[in-house]
Design an enzyme around this catalytic site. Sequence first.
Site, PDB file in Angstrom:
ATOM      1  N   SER A 600       0.931  -1.307   0.044  1.00 32.99           N
ATOM      2  CA  SER A 600       0.033  -0.014  -0.210  1.00 32.99           C
ATOM      3  C   SER A 600       0.725   1.246  -0.068  1.00 32.99           C
ATOM      4  CB  SER A 600      -0.772  -0.007   1.320  1.00 32.99           C
ATOM      5  OG  SER A 600      -1.472   1.158   1.257  1.00 32.99           O
ATOM      6  N   TYR A 613      -2.547  -0.864  10.301  1.00 37.74           N
ATOM      7  CA  TYR A 613      -2.573  -0.949   8.799  1.00 37.74           C
ATOM      8  C   TYR A 613      -1.357  -0.596   8.351  1.00 37.74           C
ATOM      9  CZ  TYR A 613      -4.321  -1.250   3.943  1.00 37.74           C
ATOM     10  OH  TYR A 613      -4.015  -1.559   2.726  1.00 37.74           O
TER      11      TYR A 613
END
Length: 732
Positions: A600, A613
């Site tokens: 990501s 995350y």
Amino acid sequence: MKYLTDLWDSSVASRLERDPLELLCYRSNLLGADLRITNFGGGNTSSKYTVTDPFSGQPTRVMAVKGSGGDLGSIRREGFAILYLQRLEQLKQIYRGESAEDEMVEYYPLCTFGRNPVASSIDTPLHAFLPFDHVDHLHPDWAIAMAASANGKQKMEEFNRRFHRHLIWLPWQRPGFELGLMLQRSVEENPHCDGIVLGGHGLFTWGSTQRECYQSSISLIDQLGEFVLEHQEKLGKSLFGGARIQSVADRKVWAADLLPFLRGKVGAHRRSIGHFDDSADVLEFVNSQDAEPLARLGTSCPDHFLRTKICPLYVDFQPEECLERLQEKITAAIEAYRKNYQDYYRALAGPDSPPMREAAPTVILIPGIGLFSFGKNKKEARITSEFYINAIHVMAGATAMDGGTVSGALPIAKRPEDSSRFAAFHNYVALPPAEAFRIEYWALEEAKLRQMPPEREFSRKVFLVVGGGSGIGRATVLQLARHGAHLVVADLNEAAAAAVAQEAAALSARESVSSCGADLTSRESLAAALRHTVLTFGGIDGVINTAAVFVAPDKAGRITDSQWQMTLQVNIAGNYYLADEACRILREQALPACLVLTGSANAVVPKRGSEAYDVSKSALSHLVRELACGLAPLVRVNGIAPATVVAGSTMFPRDRVISSLSKYSVPFDESQSTEELRRRLADFYARRTLTGLPIQPEDCAEAICWLASERSLKTTGHMIPVDGGLAEAFLR
């Protein structure tokens, strides 16, 4: 009938009577629906009927015959070649003899009726010269068992007396123009015959109507089955000399361990897809006393060894031996097989022979375990297995009919002096290597292969896509399917995985896609998904993970300790477990492979409320680099780093979308649909990028597919940004 079923539906047939081609198609499909009647792609059907000639306006006789490469079970009217009968008859005047019969194929297109573009089969003259309106040429195992017996003609005569039949025997002749003339002469000399057994090849039957032809075929084949199986039943457990060993109880475990190793050895020069069969018929054969000499002898019917090669590879395995010892035997056996095949080619190839094809076996028999087969795709691998099982049935019937009284000339040979060219074992007769070579390396077969469409980019590759049930994973699965990949779609949501697998199958082929569950928190679950992939397709060429978890914080911006641990467990440990389990298989397979993981942009963009995350994705980026170093040069490891992908993502349920819109003060209406709200959020994220374009799942799939392809062979240890130009994520 005792074994077969009459599938003819008179109500269906009556609706087709005005269209002879449709009725022929119907008859063919019924015959092709049962592998006991004919094997996949094997056999041929034809009908002769009258139509109006578009040139003269006069009635003219034509013949519709299954086109080259067609399959009776699935053929449609477009698969039949239609030719003028009169022109086919005129070819007899041009024919220069058996040594020049291949040149006759060039004349078949000149006999075409109308605008029919279908390439005529080499069996065309076999049907054209028989004086019957409707003809079936089939390859039933029971008929070939008789045709491949040293006492086959004697047994045929015994069959005729018992069932009041009038079959006649023709010795072995390669399909072509000469065989067509031989068939014609045989019927002229035996006007009361009701069928022809072709030595080592198959069966011809006929009728004056489509229904009569179909009935003639299935009733005769059923009686042959009764005759042959009675001989087998008398032998009972003594078939094939009786059992030599017992089957291994955990055969599927052995198969899962062996398939990648076998695939690597067989596909060292060109990859193939694997198939495993441990059915009762297979085990009875591979476990038997006679399996090795029969396997070494090779197959008889031409349709068999076009896929199975002249013979399979039999590996002499004792169930008490360990896996490592079996692998040693396999390695030595495959090396010997390659050498023997090369010798076979060099001894028989002529100046005009096509180049030698892959010398590795396509069928491998291992006692106690089963049959392993390989092909360019899953369908071909399965069909190759089915063809050898057909061969097992043929050998069972032929050896069971061994009366021990055959001496002198073999009926399969055209001349008594030719008998020495044929090898036999317990009454089973195989084609001589020279005859096998003439068919395997037939110029006409080579031309057919060259006309096949080019293989797609991933057609010989196998991918496991974890997280394939939605979002980026789904888009990746569909993109790979479009390019011919064999796929296992894995997801925590098994129903979603199955649904995407159906979508992918519609883009490629039903047999090329499978699905299963996968839980990134469980090493055992991931190992099971990998085993499922291996047992389905024979190995793995790429493992892709797009699954991850994001836990939204509470109003105070916090998550619980268990949520923190779960995020790291899924997003970091899960990827490590997946890579670790995959590499056990990839090392055994020893073929270049790839891993593609999904990171990501958050890995380098810190922000409030997504610490767990973001940290997990940062760790994943480094895991990619560590794995790339540890697994080189066999396995390339890369990843993608997308900016937020809202569309189709399970990480963006409606409540999170609304929360994010509120967080960024993006105006919205509660009455809007979830998809409308997602688009609004995606547009907001896009405005923060240099391109101003929202990131779609398909954008990420494109990057993943590039990393999974051979176009990126020199790229490993890298994360490719798919973020629209997110300046915050630029590395410093």
